[in-house]
Every structure is written in C-alpha cells, then in structure tokens.
Design a protein around this motif. Sequence first.
Motif, PDB file in Angstrom:
ATOM      1  N   TYR A  97      -0.555 -12.040  -3.348  1.00 35.83           N
ATOM      2  CA  TYR A  97       0.340 -10.732  -3.026  1.00 35.83           C
ATOM      3  C   TYR A  97      -0.075 -10.388  -1.549  1.00 35.83           C
ATOM      4  O   TYR A  97      -1.488 -10.307  -1.453  1.00 35.83           O
ATOM      5  CB  TYR A  97       0.386  -9.620  -3.729  1.00 35.83           C
ATOM      6  N   HIS A 123      -3.183  -5.895  -2.852  1.00 34.52           N
ATOM      7  CA  HIS A 123      -3.055  -6.691  -1.823  1.00 34.52           C
ATOM      8  C   HIS A 123      -4.334  -7.674  -1.983  1.00 34.52           C
ATOM      9  O   HIS A 123      -5.098  -7.284  -2.425  1.00 34.52           O
ATOM     10  CB  HIS A 123      -3.555  -6.155  -0.400  1.00 34.52           C
ATOM     11  N   TYR A 152       4.856  -1.761  -3.891  1.00 33.39           N
ATOM     12  CA  TYR A 152       3.439  -2.183  -4.309  1.00 33.39           C
ATOM     13  C   TYR A 152       2.341  -1.325  -3.708  1.00 33.39           C
ATOM     14  O   TYR A 152       2.385  -1.041  -2.492  1.00 33.39           O
ATOM     15  CB  TYR A 152       2.928  -3.579  -3.929  1.00 33.39           C
ATOM     16  N   SER A 172       7.225  -5.190  -1.441  1.00 32.78           N
ATOM     17  CA  SER A 172       5.968  -5.183  -0.894  1.00 32.78           C
ATOM     18  C   SER A 172       5.871  -4.364   0.534  1.00 32.78           C
ATOM     19  O   SER A 172       7.208  -3.607   0.543  1.00 32.78           O
ATOM     20  CB  SER A 172       5.855  -6.590  -0.076  1.00 32.78           C
ATOM     21  N   THR A 214      -0.071 -13.033  -8.036  1.00 36.18           N
ATOM     22  CA  THR A 214       1.518 -12.681  -8.517  1.00 36.18           C
ATOM     23  C   THR A 214       1.814 -13.540  -9.819  1.00 36.18           C
ATOM     24  O   THR A 214       1.066 -14.425  -9.849  1.00 36.18           O
ATOM     25  CB  THR A 214       2.588 -12.704  -7.553  1.00 36.18           C
ATOM     26  N   LYS A 271       0.595  -7.609   1.427  1.00 40.05           N
ATOM     27  CA  LYS A 271       1.697  -6.596   1.833  1.00 40.05           C
ATOM     28  C   LYS A 271       2.455  -6.762   3.165  1.00 40.05           C
ATOM     29  O   LYS A 271       3.240  -6.231   3.166  1.00 40.05           O
ATOM     30  CB  LYS A 271       0.912  -5.237   1.795  1.00 40.05           C
TER      31      LYS A 271
END
Length: 93
Positions: A23, A13, A8, A71, A17, A25
């Motif tokens: 999300y 970030h 990603y 990630s 999701t 990171k």
Amino acid sequence: MYYCFSFYHDKYHGRQTANGEIYRKGKLTAAHKTLPFGTKVKVTNLQNGKKVKVRINDRGPFVGGRIIDLSKKAARRIDMLDAGVAPVEIKYR
C-alpha cells in the motif's frame, strides 16, 4: 449506488494489501469487499461533486455501513480528508 466511504490511515503505508501489493498512500487505489482486484472504479463525493478514478487492490472496509476505503491521495482528490467519511456514488465497468 450511494455508499459511505473512508480512507486508509497513514499507519497502513508500506504494508501488504490483499492482492500482494504494498500500500502506497500516494497511489490512486482502494479496498472493496467483493470487486475483483484490478477493477477500476470512479468514485464521486456527493457532497461536492468531485470525482476520482481508483483501482481495487485490497479488501475491506470492515466497518459497518462502509463500502470502500480510498488511498490518502484519492481521498484528497475528492476533498474528504478532514471529514474522514463521506457519501459517494461508485461506478465501475
């Protein structure tokens, strides 16, 4: 199984999701098109043998020839940040 994967971009970030989580990171998570949310997957970078365990919490990737998005933390663990994509082996239960 051998697949190409990517990670990603930082712009995701803080975004939601597919399973409703945000999300991050810095977490060990990944996106897969069909595996159930919560599935734990071991990803091995076939170029260097490094491994990482991640939990599926999103859908994707939506780029041809790619099977999983990691990630940023997971990608760093298997040393593929510079390359952006790498061939991997994926194992799950």
